[in-house]
Design an enzyme around this catalytic site. Structure first.
Site, PDB file in Angstrom:
ATOM      1  N   GLY A 123       0.735  -1.009   0.125  1.00  0.00           N
ATOM      2  CA  GLY A 123      -0.160  -0.018   0.039  1.00  0.00           C
ATOM      3  C   GLY A 123       0.903   1.244   0.100  1.00  0.00           C
ATOM      4  O   GLY A 123       1.728   1.332   0.882  1.00  0.00           O
ATOM      5  N   ALA A 124       0.707   2.144  -1.031  1.00  0.00           N
ATOM      6  CA  ALA A 124       1.581   3.362  -1.102  1.00  0.00           C
ATOM      7  C   ALA A 124       1.841   4.105   0.043  1.00  0.00           C
ATOM      8  O   ALA A 124       2.974   4.477   0.556  1.00  0.00           O
ATOM      9  CB  ALA A 124       0.951   4.075  -2.378  1.00  0.00           C
ATOM     10  N   ARG A 132      10.234  -0.307  -4.230  1.00  0.00           N
ATOM     11  CA  ARG A 132       9.071  -0.691  -5.032  1.00  0.00           C
ATOM     12  C   ARG A 132       9.108   0.775  -6.022  1.00  0.00           C
ATOM     13  O   ARG A 132       8.689   1.922  -5.543  1.00  0.00           O
ATOM     14  CB  ARG A 132       7.840  -0.688  -4.027  1.00  0.00           C
ATOM     15  CG  ARG A 132       7.623  -1.663  -3.379  1.00  0.00           C
ATOM     16  CD  ARG A 132       7.583  -3.112  -4.121  1.00  0.00           C
ATOM     17  NE  ARG A 132       6.193  -3.023  -4.803  1.00  0.00           N
ATOM     18  CZ  ARG A 132       4.869  -3.619  -4.537  1.00  0.00           C
ATOM     19  NH1 ARG A 132       4.905  -3.641  -3.276  1.00  0.00           N
ATOM     20  NH2 ARG A 132       3.991  -3.517  -5.321  1.00  0.00           N
ATOM     21  N   GLN A 136      -5.086  -9.833  -2.221  1.00  0.00           N
ATOM     22  CA  GLN A 136      -5.266  -8.732  -1.119  1.00  0.00           C
ATOM     23  C   GLN A 136      -6.664  -8.488  -0.968  1.00  0.00           C
ATOM     24  O   GLN A 136      -6.838  -8.231   0.356  1.00  0.00           O
ATOM     25  CB  GLN A 136      -4.599  -7.416  -1.391  1.00  0.00           C
ATOM     26  CG  GLN A 136      -3.060  -7.544  -1.709  1.00  0.00           C
ATOM     27  CD  GLN A 136      -2.521  -7.587  -3.195  1.00  0.00           C
ATOM     28  OE1 GLN A 136      -3.180  -8.297  -3.919  1.00  0.00           O
ATOM     29  NE2 GLN A 136      -1.408  -6.891  -3.523  1.00  0.00           N
ATOM     30  N   ASP A 168      -1.424   4.224  -6.377  1.00  0.00           N
ATOM     31  CA  ASP A 168       0.049   4.443  -6.110  1.00  0.00           C
ATOM     32  C   ASP A 168       0.814   5.406  -6.644  1.00  0.00           C
ATOM     33  O   ASP A 168       1.683   5.950  -6.253  1.00  0.00           O
ATOM     34  CB  ASP A 168       0.543   3.014  -6.633  1.00  0.00           C
ATOM     35  CG  ASP A 168       0.184   1.696  -5.758  1.00  0.00           C
ATOM     36  OD1 ASP A 168       1.169   1.347  -4.641  1.00  0.00           O
ATOM     37  OD2 ASP A 168      -0.888   1.381  -5.744  1.00  0.00           O
ATOM     38  N   ASN A 211      -2.546   2.011 -10.268  1.00  0.00           N
ATOM     39  CA  ASN A 211      -3.151   1.137  -9.158  1.00  0.00           C
ATOM     40  C   ASN A 211      -2.920  -0.150  -9.474  1.00  0.00           C
ATOM     41  O   ASN A 211      -2.607  -0.723 -10.539  1.00  0.00           O
ATOM     42  CB  ASN A 211      -4.568   1.569  -8.802  1.00  0.00           C
ATOM     43  CG  ASN A 211      -5.017   1.082  -7.451  1.00  0.00           C
ATOM     44  OD1 ASN A 211      -4.361   1.241  -6.422  1.00  0.00           O
ATOM     45  ND2 ASN A 211      -6.150   0.325  -7.486  1.00  0.00           N
TER      46      ASN A 211
END
Length: 346
Positions: free
Chosen positions: A49-50, A88, A192, A233, A243
């Site tokens: 998760g960003a 990431r 998720q 994101d 995303n």
């Protein structure tokens, strides 16, 4: 000072992360003591998760400065910064957090630098929770009474500093008694939606129905969905949104069925340096994430696999972007710039 949320605990001299790979069957907290461990946790999906990635990176850099002690400076921390930045590549909050720490620390060195980095990492953590709570209220205003919504991936307290982005809107709408229920897509290949989103919503007592990702179109066709709400994101200057893979599919389906498609993300996810989505670097992950499920092979061993972690949803398909500062309806470059300008003024 201790700062805690659903998936991140800061204890002053180390960080604890809830290992989200183990949910929902096991609750396991991992100790993170330096920047390399923080980067590994981000890369290996212990934390995802960003916003949560940005928070974790900030704490990871603060820990590295603590280890360096009197030798800590922005120059000596550059290897740690590079390691964290490489973990990431798509989540802009990661780079935003590191750049913010650099501005905050200025020319400080040694223990003063370490203390400043820890203080600002704590501030990032707290501010994210407040942003998500504000976002939830703005987003809930967009939903009709009695709505049933569809969401993708996990955008809740596990993915942020607390409350959540898209899931924060769902939580706020539920608290207002304006939500009937939620359909959560399973979100292959990391699941998720099935492992994390359903777990969060069930724990909150919010009615959730888990569905295969390929079920979304049928639900919309049958009139069972009044809005699609997703996180992000990275959002570029024109509103194009990166995303979790599968988001673009949902946006196309939502437009075809005249269903509002809402993106929820903090201002830190907006990246005005990129003019549009074609400039976003899309992370590609290991082929075995698609071939295997929980260690069991489901495909021929040598079958080629394409496994992008994210896709790009064009701004033209987005009904609204919700941040902690308000709502950008039908986003484009001018509206995004105006929203960012208002943010700077406030």
């Amino acid at each position: 000072m201790a700062v805690n949320s659903a998936a991140i605990r800061w204890l002053g001299d180390h960080l604890q992360l809830l290992d989200q790979r183990c949910l929902p069957t096991e609750t396991l907290w991992l100790d993170i003591c330096d920047s390399q461990q923080a980067a590994d946790a981000i890369r290996n999906m212990v934390v995802r998760g960003a916003p949560a990635i940005g928070i974790t990176a900030a704490y990871g850099l603060a820990l590295e400065a603590q280890i360096m002690g009197n030798d800590a400076s922005w120059v000596t921390l550059q290897n740690a910064v590079a390691t964290l930045a490489d973990s990431r590549p798509t989540a802009v909050n990661l780079f935003w957090a590191l750049e913010r720490l650099q501005r905050y620390a200025g020319d400080l060195q040694g223990k003063a630098l370490a203390q400043a980095l820890a203080e600002d990492a704590e501030a990032i953590h707290r501010e994210d929770l407040a942003a998500n709570q504000a976002m939830g209220e703005f987003g809930a205003d967009l939903l009709p009474s009695g709505a049933t919504v569809y969401t993708h991936c996990n955008t809740g307290a596990l993915a942020t500093g607390g409350h959540g982005t898209a899931l924060g809107i769902i939580r706020s709408a539920w608290a207002r008694n304006q939500l009937t229920g939620v359909f959560a897509g399973e979100t292959r290949p990391w699941l998720q939606g099935s492992r994390l989103t359903s777990w969060e919503l069930l724990n909150d007592g919010i009615p959730v129905t888990l569905v295969a990702d390929s079920c979304a179109g049928q639900l919309m066709q049958q009139g069972k969905i009044q809005a699609v709400i997703v996180g992000a994101d990275r959002i570029t200057a024109n509103g194009d949104t990166a995303n979790k893979i599968g988001t673009y599919n949902l946006a196309v389906l939502a437009q075809h069925h005249n269903i509002p498609f809402i993106v929820a993300a903090p201002v830190s996810t907006l990246d005005p340096a990129l003019p549009n989505g074609s400039h976003i670097v899309i992370e590609e992950r290991d082929a075995n994430e698609v071939r295997n499920v929980q260690g069991k092979s489901l495909a021929p061993e040598h079958c080629p696999v394409y496994n992008p972690a994210f896709d790009i949803t064009p701004a033209q398909l987005i009904t609204a972007i919700v941040t902690e500062r308000g709502v950008v309806h039908r986003p484009d470059t001018a509206k995004i710039n105006s929203h960012l300008a208002q943010t700077k003024e406030s």
